[in-house]
Structures are given as structure tokens and as C-alpha cells.
Motif scaffolding. Structure first.
Motif, mmCIF file in Angstrom:
data_model
loop_
_atom_site.group_PDB
_atom_site.id
_atom_site.type_symbol
_atom_site.label_atom_id
_atom_site.label_comp_id
_atom_site.label_asym_id
_atom_site.label_seq_id
_atom_site.Cartn_x
_atom_site.Cartn_y
_atom_site.Cartn_z
ATOM 1 N N ARG A 154 0.823 -1.232 0.000
ATOM 2 C CA ARG A 154 0.000 0.000 0.000
ATOM 3 C C ARG A 154 0.842 1.261 0.000
ATOM 4 O O ARG A 154 0.462 2.294 -0.513
ATOM 5 N N ARG A 155 2.001 1.210 0.700
ATOM 6 C CA ARG A 155 2.836 2.421 0.815
ATOM 7 C C ARG A 155 4.291 1.990 0.997
ATOM 8 O O ARG A 155 4.545 0.876 1.480
ATOM 9 N N PRO A 156 5.244 2.862 0.654
ATOM 10 C CA PRO A 156 6.645 2.478 0.861
ATOM 11 C C PRO A 156 6.927 2.350 2.357
ATOM 12 O O PRO A 156 6.588 3.257 3.119
ATOM 13 N N LEU A 157 7.482 1.221 2.744
ATOM 14 C CA LEU A 157 7.769 0.995 4.167
ATOM 15 C C LEU A 157 9.271 0.921 4.379
ATOM 16 O O LEU A 157 9.993 0.441 3.507
ATOM 17 N N PRO A 158 9.745 1.361 5.557
ATOM 18 C CA PRO A 158 11.168 1.151 5.834
ATOM 19 C C PRO A 158 11.451 -0.334 6.029
ATOM 20 O O PRO A 158 10.524 -1.152 6.119
ATOM 21 N N ASP A 159 12.730 -0.674 6.128
ATOM 22 C CA ASP A 159 13.159 -2.055 6.350
ATOM 23 C C ASP A 159 12.438 -2.647 7.564
ATOM 24 O O ASP A 159 12.242 -1.957 8.568
ATOM 25 N N ILE A 160 12.112 -3.912 7.470
ATOM 26 C CA ILE A 160 11.387 -4.573 8.575
ATOM 27 C C ILE A 160 12.215 -4.570 9.870
ATOM 28 O O ILE A 160 11.668 -4.751 10.956
ATOM 29 N N ARG A 161 13.520 -4.340 9.814
ATOM 30 C CA ARG A 161 14.322 -4.294 11.047
ATOM 31 C C ARG A 161 13.805 -3.227 11.999
ATOM 32 O O ARG A 161 14.010 -3.311 13.209
ATOM 33 N N GLU A 162 13.128 -2.198 11.462
ATOM 34 C CA GLU A 162 12.645 -1.124 12.333
ATOM 35 C C GLU A 162 11.503 -1.585 13.223
ATOM 36 O O GLU A 162 11.096 -0.881 14.137
ATOM 37 N N TRP A 163 10.994 -2.787 12.953
ATOM 38 C CA TRP A 163 9.983 -3.387 13.833
ATOM 39 C C TRP A 163 10.622 -4.488 14.692
ATOM 40 O O TRP A 163 9.976 -5.466 15.034
ATOM 41 N N SER A 164 11.884 -4.334 14.965
ATOM 42 C CA SER A 164 12.561 -5.329 15.805
ATOM 43 C C SER A 164 13.283 -4.583 16.921
ATOM 44 O O SER A 164 13.988 -3.606 16.661
ATOM 45 N N MET A 165 13.120 -5.076 18.157
ATOM 46 C CA MET A 165 13.788 -4.408 19.285
ATOM 47 C C MET A 165 15.304 -4.504 19.130
ATOM 48 O O MET A 165 16.037 -3.531 19.328
ATOM 49 N N SER A 166 15.781 -5.690 18.758
ATOM 50 C CA SER A 166 17.229 -5.853 18.609
ATOM 51 C C SER A 166 17.730 -5.049 17.408
ATOM 52 O O SER A 166 18.817 -4.461 17.456
ATOM 53 N N GLY A 167 16.926 -5.030 16.341
ATOM 54 C CA GLY A 167 17.318 -4.298 15.135
ATOM 55 C C GLY A 167 17.412 -2.795 15.407
ATOM 56 O O GLY A 167 18.361 -2.131 14.982
ATOM 57 N N ALA A 168 16.422 -2.263 16.153
ATOM 58 C CA ALA A 168 16.414 -0.820 16.439
ATOM 59 C C ALA A 168 17.594 -0.457 17.340
ATOM 60 O O ALA A 168 18.266 0.557 17.137
ATOM 61 N N ALA A 169 17.864 -1.292 18.351
ATOM 62 C CA ALA A 169 18.981 -1.001 19.268
ATOM 63 C C ALA A 169 20.317 -1.079 18.516
ATOM 64 O O ALA A 169 21.195 -0.232 18.704
ATOM 65 N N ALA A 170 20.450 -2.074 17.659
ATOM 66 C CA ALA A 170 21.715 -2.243 16.927
ATOM 67 C C ALA A 170 21.986 -1.033 16.037
ATOM 68 O O ALA A 170 23.114 -0.556 15.946
ATOM 69 N N GLU A 171 20.937 -0.538 15.426
ATOM 70 C CA GLU A 171 21.104 0.601 14.516
ATOM 71 C C GLU A 171 21.668 1.817 15.251
ATOM 72 O O GLU A 171 22.444 2.593 14.705
ATOM 73 N N LEU A 172 21.291 1.953 16.532
ATOM 74 C CA LEU A 172 21.759 3.109 17.305
ATOM 75 C C LEU A 172 22.999 2.788 18.136
ATOM 76 O O LEU A 172 23.451 3.628 18.922
ATOM 77 N N GLY A 173 23.507 1.572 18.033
ATOM 78 C CA GLY A 173 24.693 1.192 18.818
ATOM 79 C C GLY A 173 24.393 1.116 20.303
ATOM 80 O O GLY A 173 25.219 1.442 21.145
ATOM 81 N N ARG A 174 23.172 0.675 20.632
ATOM 82 C CA ARG A 174 22.754 0.662 22.049
ATOM 83 C C ARG A 174 22.506 -0.752 22.530
ATOM 84 O O ARG A 174 22.265 -1.665 21.737
ATOM 85 N N PHE A 175 22.518 -0.893 23.859
ATOM 86 C CA PHE A 175 22.230 -2.204 24.416
ATOM 87 C C PHE A 175 21.680 -2.062 25.837
ATOM 88 O O PHE A 175 22.143 -1.230 26.612
ATOM 89 N N ALA A 176 20.701 -2.895 26.160
ATOM 90 C CA ALA A 176 20.225 -3.039 27.540
ATOM 91 C C ALA A 176 19.769 -4.475 27.695
ATOM 92 O O ALA A 176 19.271 -5.072 26.736
#
Ligand SMILES: Cc1cc2nc3c(=O)[nH]c(=O)nc-3n(C[C@H](O)[C@H](O)[C@H](O)COP(=O)(O)OP(=O)(O)OC[C@H]3O[C@@H](n4cnc5c(N)ncnc54)[C@H](O)[C@@H]3O)c2cc1C
Length: 504
Positions: free
Chosen positions: A121-143
Motif C-alpha cells: 500500500r505504501r513504501p515501508l522502511p526495512d522490517i528491522r525497524e519493527w525489531s527491538m534488537s534491530g532498532a537497538a543495533a542501529e543506534l549502537g545501544r544495548f540493555a
């Protein structure tokens, strides 16, 4: 202990596999009347590579009763939230295979089905943006998620990068403290019982004979007992996995360590980049039919981020598995049981999986064949499952820039994998029930990441109200991003919890 109980286990080899087995046996077997002997040879040494792991290793550390932060401090370890793949689908493309799920399922329909529908229906960003680990990795973060952490943090899943030699040393100290007897020496022969065909003892170069009732072959690629003595046979998978050589070298870090592995496809293989606390592990896995040793070394060296700390180490291997992981009274673990290249960091897990299955099917002196057969069946299943997932990375490519990629793109794949790809291609279906490794999210990440977009999605996904789902997806994505932004940086987390105590 019953009269039939095994009283003496001999572990042949002190690499990661040998010491993991020793540590696990001291934790899970009744040691009151059990002797565990481990034989290793400093002269032969270990394979000396193997720095990236997958999330089940958390459970292994827990099972043997060690604190995760202590393990990381002892092994220069860092956290791994997934793998970034560069140039696999096509040159210039990248995607992320995160640990843990994508999004949240709704009314029994898997999240990726909604993603597939919305992406039409619309252009979507990479599915990693719907992943907790993917989002943290992108920002170089960890908890580290706690049991009571609010959503979506509990979806974060992680593994480790570490110096496998230091990890093995850590396990050695632990195992010796718990009573494992370590013997230094080179095994030159083994004796077998002429009626049962079982191994009775191994003979060291200095003439000592070491007897045992159960032998664990952790002797590396050669399979000292399982192959050289018992002629078990090897199933060769190199027609599906043509990479058969590797060159590895460490470099200094040029910045804070990323919480993920990077794998970059090259024209006849791929290069790994694994950040530890004190150095970057680098290596090139390649097909010797397409590159010479010199070409490979040149490729590796010209793609490093800093000066190498030594000459590259060269290794060769054949993808495949031992036909029987357990033969007679010998159970092979680690490289002696088979090898699938380290693209998804599965070897140490296969050791862990073999140990867990052996504990569950532990024999006594009668060696009931049903236990052995079941073990072999289960190990075959897990090896083949890993094999299929790795082959997928080679098959699902649009690259046509080299002979190597042309071969991989057009090769026949195992029927089990061909079926998985066809089910996906039609309506995005993935079935992973009963499989111990790589859940739906892993397959979705690689299939979508390498450009296989299903033609349609499941009818059940279409039945959900479109505007509601679309809005829910935006909210979800925002909540992963916001949660990641609130985490400490990976490097701060390490400094606070598990900074290395020893310099390697
Ligand atoms: C290029 C490459 C990269 C890899 N990367 C990863 C990764 O990122 N993640 C991962 O999970 N795995 C990885 N692996 C696999 C990983 O290195 C191994 O699975 C792991 O180290 C276990 O090895 P092992 O203990 O089976 O064998 P080895 O480390 O080879 O140990 C064999 C042991 O047997 C002993 N031995 C052998 N012969 C004799 C003898 N005659 N007498 C006495 N002792 C003997 C040796 O001294 C040694 O102690 C990688 C492998 C390769 C080749």
C-alpha cells in the motif's frame, strides 16, 4: 548409582567443544562415582577461530551456573544483536538479521503478514525497524531485558562476540575446579573391543593408555576416534556450500564496538567483521575453486579498517556432517561432528545442542541402540536445518557479477529448502514449529532482505481492518525506536557491567 552406570568419560580434545562438554557434564551428571578426563595436546592446538554466537548460549551459561558478565569480562566479550548483511541480495544492498521477533502478532496472524500487506500500500522502511534488537543495533545501544521490563524491551534478544580461546580457558578453570582431570598429551592410537567394536582406551605418545567407557570426540576436523578409528563417514555438502577455505586476522578497533556482526559478500565468498572489547576479528570465507589463497588474502587485507595485528591464518574445511554423530561408544561434538560455515555463527550452538541431547539420552554401559539412534536422528535434523538456512543466503541472490554467484544463484537446493522458499514466495508462509533454531523472524529477515517478496499474503492478514493495522504498525515502530533511544550505548553498558579483566 546403578551397576550399569557409566563411571568414566574421556573427552578427547580441549577446544571450545571439549571444555563446553566438560563444564556441562560437571553441572548435569552425578559426579559422586564419575570420573571425567579431558585429553588435549598443546602441540596440536585448537582451531583458534569462532568469535560469534547466537542467543541460546545464554541458556548454556545459565545451565553450567556461570554469570554472563563474568564470562564476558574473562573473554573480552561484547553483545551481539544480530548480523548486518552487505551485498548479499545485490551489490550495494544491505539488510539486518536481528535476534528476536519482528513486531507483534495479532489474533494469531504473524506480524510479517501485516508488513507484507502494508508494503503493497505504501513504501515501508526495512522490517528491522519493527525489531527491538534491530532498532537497538542501529543506534549502537544495548540493555539487558529484565523479567519485569515493559514492552517492547523483553523482545530484545542477544548473543555474544568473544575470544573463543579465552572462553575455553574460562570453562577449563571452572571444570578443573569441579574435578575434571586434564591430561596433556598427544593421542597416537586407540584400542577397540573386538566383539563390541567399542573404544576401550586411547594411547598417548609417551605410551600411557587412558581407558574409558564413553568417549567424547572433540578432536576437531579430523575426528580422531569417530572417523580415523571408527570410519563413520562424512556427508559432503560442498555442492551446496562451495566455500571451503578461510583466512582470519585481527585488527585494532577504530571506534566503539558495534553490537552486531557484519558479513559482507565478496565475489567468491564473504568477509566477517566481529567487534570484541579489545580488537576486531576479521576473516574471509571463500571458495578455493574461484580464488587462490593469494587472491583471498589480498581481498581480506585490502578490506580491513586498520592494520592487521599478525599474518592471516589460513584454514580449510568441507561443509557437511558426520554420518553418525554417535557411533559405538563415541559421541562426536564440535568440528569432529561436522561443519557448516560460520555465516550465522552456528557451530558453537551445535556443540551446545549436542551436549543437551546427549544429557537427555545419556547411555549406561549397556548402550541401548535406541538412545544412540534417537540422538543421531535429532542431530541430523538440527544439522540439516542449519544447512538449509545457510544455503538460503547463497541461493536467494540476484548477483550475477561472478562465476561463484552465478553458480550459487542457479544451483539446485535441498528439497526441504526449495519447499520453504516456494511457500514463502506464494503467500509469505513460514512454518518453524518444532525447529530449535532460527525462528520465523530469522527466515523473514533473510528472505525479504535478499529480495524475495511474496506475491500475496495470507487471507487472514487481509481480513484485518486496514487503517487500524496501519496505525498500529506506525505506533509499534515508534515504540521500538523510543525504547532503543533510552538504552545506554553498547560501550557504556560493557564498561558498567562486564569490562575485561585481562588483556589478551
Ligand atoms: C573459519 C572459521 C570461523 C568460525 N567462526 C565461528 C563463529 O563465529 N562462531 C561459531 O560458533 N563457530 C565458529 N567456528 C567454529 C568453531 O571454531 C568451532 O566450532 C569451535 O571452536 C569448536 O572447535 P572444536 O573444539 O571442535 O575443535 P578444535 O578447536 O580444533 O579443538 C580440537 C582439540 O582436539 C585436540 N586434539 C586433536 N588431535 C589430538 C590428538 N591426537 N591428541 C590430543 N589432542 C588432540 C586439540 O589439541 C584441541 O584441543 C568457526 C570455524 C572456522 C573454521
Amino acid at each position: 548409582m546403578s551397576d550399569h552406570a557409566i563411571r568414566r568419560i574421556v573427552i578427547v580434545g580441549g577446544g571450545t567443544a571439549g571444555w563446553m562438554a566438560a563444564a556441562a557434564f560437571t553441572s548435569l551428571l552425578d559426579q559422586r562415582e564419575l570420573e571425567i578426563v579431558l585429553i588435549e595436546s598443546d602441540e596440536i592446538g585448537t582451531v583458534g577461530v569462532g568469535e560469534a554466537t547466537i542467543p541460546p548460549l545464554q541458556a548454556f551459561n545459565h545451565m553450567i551456573g556461570v554469570n554472563e558478565d563474568e564470562v564476558l569480562a574473562a573473554s573480552q566479550g561484547s553483545f551481539k544483536l544480530g548480523i548486518e548483511f552487505v551485498g548479499w541480495g545485490a551489490i550495494g544492498e544491505r539488510y539486518f538479521h536481528p535476534f528476536g521477533p519482528h513486531g507483534q502478532d495479532y489474533r494469531g496472524v504473524l506480524f510479517h503478514q501485516f508488513y507484507l500487506r502494508e508494503a503493497k500500500r505504501r513504501p515501508l522502511p526495512d522490517i528491522r525497524e519493527w525489531s527491538m534488537s534491530g532498532a537497538a543495533a542501529e543506534l549502537g545501544r544495548f540493555a539487558r531485558p529484565a523479567p519485569n521490563s515493559p514492552m517492547p524491551l523483553p523482545q530484545l534478544s542477544y548473543a555474544f562476540h568473544f575470544d573463543a580461546g579465552l572462553y575455553a580457558q574460562f570453562l577449563r578453570r571452572l571444570s578443573e575446579k569441579r574435578g575434571v582431570q586434564r591430561v596433556e598429551g598427544k593421542i597416537v592410537d586407540a584400542t577397540t573391543n573386538s566383539s563390541s567394536g567399542h573404544i576401550q582406551s586411547v594411547t598417548l605418545a609417551d605410551g600411557r593408555a587412558i581407558e574409558g567407557e564413553l568417549f567424547i570426540d572433540c578432536s576437531g576436523f579430523r575426528g580422531l576416534l569417530i572417523e580415523e578409528k571408527l570410519d563413520t563417514g562424512y556427508e559432503d555438502w560442498s555442492h551446496w556450500l562451495p566455500c571451503d577455505h578461510a583466512a582470519a586476522v585481527a585488527t585494532p578497533l577504530t571506534g566503539p564496538p558495534d553490537p552486531f556482526t557484519r558479513s559482507t559478500a565478496r565475489s567468491a565468498g564473504w568477509q566477517w567483521r566481529i567487534p570484541l572489547q579489545h580488537r576486531m576479528g576479521n576473516g574471509l570465507v571463500y571458495s578455493s575453486a574461484h580464488w587462490s589463497r593469494e587472491q583471498a588474502e589480498e581481498q581480506l587485507l585490502q578490506n580491513l579498517e586498520a592494520e592487521p595485528q599478525a599474518q592471516p591464518r589460513h584454514l580449510s574445511f568441507t561443509a557437511g556432517r558426520r554420518r553418525l554423530a554417535w557411533n559405538a561408544n563415541v559421541v562426536s561434538l564440535g568440528l569432529s561432528s561436522g561443519f557448516v560455515e560460520p555465516l550465522e555463527s552456528t557451530s558453537i550452538h551445535l556443540v551446545q545442542s549436542g551436549i543437551a541431547k546427549l544429557i537427555a539420552l545419556f547411555p549406561d554401559k549397556r548402550f541401548n541402540p535406541i538412545e544412540r539412534d534417537e540422538y543421531n536422528r535429532q542431530m541430523q535434523e538440527v544439522f540439516e536445518d542449519v544447512r538449509d538456512f545457510i544455503i538460503l543466503h547463497y541461493k536467494a541472490t540476484r548477483r550475477d557479477d561472478s562465476e561463484f554467484w552465478n553458480y550459487c544463484r542457479t544451483m539446485e537446493v535441498p528439497e526441504s529448502l526449495a519447499t520453504m522458499i516456494e511457500l514463502w514466495r506464494a503467500k509469505g508462509r513460514i512454518f518453524r514449529q518444532g525447529r530449535e533454531l532460527f525462528g520465523t523472524a530469522s527466515w523473514v529477515a533473510v528472505l525479504l532482505g535478499q529480495g524475495i517478496m511474496p506475491e500475496e499474503q495470507e487471507p487472514a492478514a487481509n481480513a484485518m481492518e486496514e487503517a487500524f493495522m496501519s496505525n498500529a504498525m506506525d505506533q509499534m515502530r515508534l515504540s521500538y525506536r523510543r525504547t532503543a533511544e533510552q538504552m545506554p550505548t553498547h560501550v557504556d553498558f560493557i564498561a558498567r557491567h562486564c569490562a575485561a579483566r585481562q588483556q589478551a
